[in-house]
Design an enzyme around this catalytic site. Structure first.
Site, PDB file in Angstrom:
ATOM      1  CE  LYS A  66      -4.259  -1.730   1.969  1.00 23.99           C
ATOM      2  NZ  LYS A  66      -5.198  -1.771   3.081  1.00 23.99           N
TER       3      LYS A  66
ATOM      4  CG  ASP B 268      -8.105   0.727   3.156  1.00 25.82           C
ATOM      5  OD1 ASP B 268      -8.994  -0.049   2.774  1.00 25.82           O
ATOM      6  OD2 ASP B 268      -6.895   0.442   3.120  1.00 25.82           O
TER       7      ASP B 268
HETATM    8  P1  NAP Z   1       0.282  -3.487   7.854  1.00 22.23           P
HETATM    9  O1  NAP Z   1       0.551  -2.199   7.168  1.00 22.23           O
HETATM   10  O2  NAP Z   1       1.183  -4.645   7.617  1.00 22.23           O
HETATM   11  O3  NAP Z   1       0.249  -3.178   9.453  1.00 22.23           O
HETATM   12  C1  NAP Z   1       0.112  -4.202  10.386  1.00 22.23           C
HETATM   13  C2  NAP Z   1      -0.026  -3.627  11.798  1.00 22.23           C
HETATM   14  O4  NAP Z   1      -0.321  -4.720  12.659  1.00 22.23           O
HETATM   15  C3  NAP Z   1       1.237  -2.963  12.323  1.00 22.23           C
HETATM   16  O5  NAP Z   1       0.884  -1.902  13.157  1.00 22.23           O
HETATM   17  C4  NAP Z   1       1.879  -4.111  13.132  1.00 22.23           C
HETATM   18  O6  NAP Z   1       2.708  -3.661  14.194  1.00 22.23           O
HETATM   19  C5  NAP Z   1       0.648  -4.750  13.727  1.00 22.23           C
HETATM   20  N1  NAP Z   1       0.869  -6.122  14.121  1.00 22.23           N
HETATM   21  C6  NAP Z   1       1.072  -7.193  13.292  1.00 22.23           C
HETATM   22  N2  NAP Z   1       1.231  -8.307  14.042  1.00 22.23           N
HETATM   23  C7  NAP Z   1       1.142  -7.930  15.345  1.00 22.23           C
HETATM   24  C8  NAP Z   1       1.221  -8.645  16.574  1.00 22.23           C
HETATM   25  N3  NAP Z   1       1.422  -9.952  16.597  1.00 22.23           N
HETATM   26  N4  NAP Z   1       1.055  -7.950  17.715  1.00 22.23           N
HETATM   27  C9  NAP Z   1       0.830  -6.624  17.699  1.00 22.23           C
HETATM   28  N5  NAP Z   1       0.739  -5.895  16.564  1.00 22.23           N
HETATM   29  C10 NAP Z   1       0.898  -6.544  15.396  1.00 22.23           C
HETATM   30  O7  NAP Z   1      -1.197  -4.013   7.535  1.00 22.23           O
HETATM   31  P2  NAP Z   1      -2.517  -3.151   7.212  1.00 22.23           P
HETATM   32  O8  NAP Z   1      -2.656  -2.958   5.742  1.00 22.23           O
HETATM   33  O9  NAP Z   1      -2.517  -1.938   8.076  1.00 22.23           O
HETATM   34  O10 NAP Z   1      -3.658  -4.192   7.652  1.00 22.23           O
HETATM   35  C11 NAP Z   1      -3.807  -4.564   9.004  1.00 22.23           C
HETATM   36  C12 NAP Z   1      -5.065  -5.418   9.188  1.00 22.23           C
HETATM   37  O11 NAP Z   1      -6.208  -4.693   8.805  1.00 22.23           O
HETATM   38  C13 NAP Z   1      -5.094  -6.696   8.344  1.00 22.23           C
HETATM   39  O12 NAP Z   1      -5.626  -7.728   9.141  1.00 22.23           O
HETATM   40  C14 NAP Z   1      -6.044  -6.372   7.221  1.00 22.23           C
HETATM   41  O13 NAP Z   1      -6.712  -7.526   6.721  1.00 22.23           O
HETATM   42  C15 NAP Z   1      -7.015  -5.458   7.922  1.00 22.23           C
HETATM   43  N6  NAP Z   1      -7.672  -4.542   6.976  1.00 22.23           N
HETATM   44  C16 NAP Z   1      -9.026  -4.571   6.927  1.00 22.23           C
HETATM   45  C17 NAP Z   1      -9.672  -3.708   6.059  1.00 22.23           C
HETATM   46  C18 NAP Z   1     -11.180  -3.735   5.963  1.00 22.23           C
HETATM   47  O14 NAP Z   1     -11.685  -3.226   4.969  1.00 22.23           O
HETATM   48  N7  NAP Z   1     -11.900  -4.246   6.933  1.00 22.23           N
HETATM   49  C19 NAP Z   1      -8.950  -2.816   5.249  1.00 22.23           C
HETATM   50  C20 NAP Z   1      -7.573  -2.796   5.368  1.00 22.23           C
HETATM   51  C21 NAP Z   1      -6.936  -3.664   6.242  1.00 22.23           C
HETATM   52  P3  NAP Z   1       4.283  -3.410  13.950  1.00 22.23           P
HETATM   53  O15 NAP Z   1       4.376  -2.030  13.394  1.00 22.23           O
HETATM   54  O16 NAP Z   1       4.856  -3.555  15.303  1.00 22.23           O
HETATM   55  O17 NAP Z   1       4.762  -4.447  12.996  1.00 22.23           O
END
Ligand code: NAP
Length: 501
Positions: free
Chosen positions: A294, A330
């Site tokens: 992204k 988003d």
């Molecule tokens: P991303 O950019 O990879 O960010 C992931 C985030 O999760 C980071 O803040 C990371 O922390 C944290 N994280 C990952 N594993 C963790 C753990 N074990 N303990 C604590 N924190 C953890 O991903 P993203 O694009 O933001 O997406 C994140 C989630 O949102 C995904 O599950 C995705 O499917 C969901 N999502 C849903 C929608 C929807 O439309 N409903 C839209 C977008 C995303 P660190 O910085 O410490 O690594």
């Protein structure tokens, strides 16, 4: 045409599968059926060919070409010649055996080349060499090691369709060409667009004859391959991984509902720069972008919508007359769901867990609404930096219980399938009357939401956000309102099917 390979290991089971693949009384699956004799220990050709609900390809692939037959070459050729005598419509014979195969009767001969290592650059040369044989149809199957390998196959197919590879003495022979492996799936789906003579789909999961083969049902019902033609517009998801994405299900269903000639594909991308550059030649009309691309995609685009520029993350790309423009849906989607639940967000004390792509999008939206944001992230430094950009507070991850809040939003992937017992915060954070929004939507009721509801909190799951961001994407691409109800039904059905039994 869609061909279903029969990979049963006995005559009995093969006969049952032939009936299922093409027999009357079943919904249409196969246009052609391939009997893989090399899977059956003692193939009874008379029986196997006695009932032919569809045209049959008879293949007996030797181990050297990725098959299971390890007996003498003469016995293998004899089997194929017997299939000719029994009237098989097609015989598939390997490029290095075709000279031994003389008795072809009325059967059409497919000469095949398989490469399980790579997709070589010289596909045109291979096609030319195979065309020079006595075969009627040329089959070239390679392995995609990168998503861009599919481009070589599309290029070959286009050249054959345009007659560019014709020689003085022969017309261009029809060609079946695609890439194997997960990265090659798009070439199987797009076979009808680029003119492959046929493509393969398995009878069921577990009955594949080659890596990366989708089921025939998925090819027809999800990707609507019967409707794909030269004019079909391309859309898709850029991500890694992409295997469990809902995107192909909802967007293809929406295209089908509105009668739009388009297909949405999963693009598993490792090298973003090469992908974006290479796929320009296919004139893809729009992309969704997901983890981990992204933010990384921004420098590869030709322009950004003001909101995407502010957030510095893109989840939607629109091809405007050859220029790739990035958007972020988003943010609007999450804020729409929050406002439908809570009303005005101005002055609301919100704790946002996470500092990734989704967190950025939601945090910028909350800032525009003048909410009072506190960021908390596992990697404190990322929360600190994002808080600095936004001009809001952040707290150390260990201190999350000490923050005063009315709303808690989880934007991390914690609690997502398959690790559904995980929870991103300690249970002490919950207070009765507090709002808890989890943007994870698989499962819909995460452990976070379950614990929150049990402690008197109001909860919002990630489904509406997912649907709203996809709907806005669809509208940006097509200019048509998205069929939201249909999209919701499709996601709910898929979530139920994905639930562990
Ligand atoms: P991303 O950019 O990879 O960010 C992931 C985030 O999760 C980071 O803040 C990371 O922390 C944290 N994280 C990952 N594993 C963790 C753990 N074990 N303990 C604590 N924190 C953890 O991903 P993203 O694009 O933001 O997406 C994140 C989630 O949102 C995904 O599950 C995705 O499917 C969901 N999502 C849903 C929608 C929807 O439309 N409903 C839209 C977008 C995303 P660190 O910085 O410490 O690594």
């Amino acid at each position: 045409m869609l061909c279903i390979p029969i990979t049963a290991d006995t005559n009995e089971k093969a006969l049952q599968d032939i009936v299922q693949a093409g027999g009357e009384g079943h919904s249409r699956l196969a246009d052609v059926i391939e009997i893989r004799l090399d899977y059956i220990s003692h193939p009874d050709l008379e029986r196997l060919l006695s009932h032919r609900p569809k045209p049959i390809i008879v293949t007996c692939r030797p181990t050297r070409e990725g098959g299971k037959f390890d007996g003498p070459e003469e016995a293998r050729i004899r089997l194929l010649e017997k299939a000719v005598e029994l009237g098989a419509e097609f015989i598939d014979i390997e490029h290095d055996s075709i000279q031994h195969f003389r008795n072809r009767g009325k059967s059409k001969v497919i000469v095949s080349y398989h490469n399980f290592q790579e997709t070589p650059d010289n596909l045109n040369e291979i096609y030319t060499r195979l065309s020079n044989s006595s075969a009627d149809i040329v089959k070239i199957v390679t392995t995609a090691r990168e998503i861009t390998d599919n481009l070589n196959v599309f290029h070959l197919l286009e050249e054959v369709s345009r007659g560019v590879l014709q020689y003085a003495h022969t017309a261009c022979k029809p060609v079946i060409a695609f890439c194997m492996g997960e990265l090659g799936q798009i070439s199987r789906i797009l076979a009808p667009k680029y003119g492959s003579y046929l493509t393969f789909g398995s009878l069921a999961v577990g009955k594949e004859s080659a890596p990366g083969q989708l089921t025939a049902k998925e090819m027809r019902e999800v990707y609507h391959i019967d409707k794909i033609d030269k004019e079909t517009a391309l859309y898709g998801l850029i991500g890694n991984p992409v295997g469990h994405s809902m995107g192909p299900y909802i967007h293809n269903a929406a295209f089908g509902e509105l009668g739009i000639n388009a297909v949405y594909l999963p693009f598993k991308v490792e090298n973003l720069k090469e992908f974006v550059q290479g796929f320009k030649s296919l004139n893809v009309q729009g992309y969704s972008v997901t983890i981990p691309h992204k933010e990384a995609i921004v420098p590869h685009l030709d322009g950004l919508d003001p909101l995407a520029r502010e957030i510095c993350a893109v989840n939607t790309v629109v091809n405007k007359a050859g220029k790739l423009i990035g958007y972020n849906t988003d943010s609007t989607a999450a804020l729409r769901e929050l406002e439908e639940g809570l009303g005005d967000l101005k002055g609301k004390k919100v704790t946002l867990i996470g500092a990734g792509g989704a967190a950025r999008a939601i945090a910028f939206g909350l800032k525009q609404r003048e909410a009072k944001i506190t960021l908390v992230n596992r990697t404190n430094e990322k929360a600190r930096r994002l808080a600095q950009e936004l001009g809001c507070h952040y707290k150390r991850f260990e201190d999350v219980t000490k923050v005063d809040r009315e709303v808690l939003i989880n934007t991390t992937s914690v609690g997502m399938y398959p690790r559904t017992d995980d929870i991103p915060v300690p249970l002490e954070v919950f207070r009765p009357g507090m709002w808890v929004f989890d943007i994870v939507y698989n499962p819909l009721q995460t452990r976070l939401l379950k614990e929150a509801a049990e402690r008197g909190c109001h909860t919002l799951d990630g489904l509406k956000m997912f649907l709203y961001q996809a709907a806005q994407q669809f509208e940006l691409w097509t200019g048509h309102p998205a069929p939201l109800q249909l999209m919701e039904r499709v996601v709910r059905e898929r979530l139920i099917q994905q639930k562990p039994k």
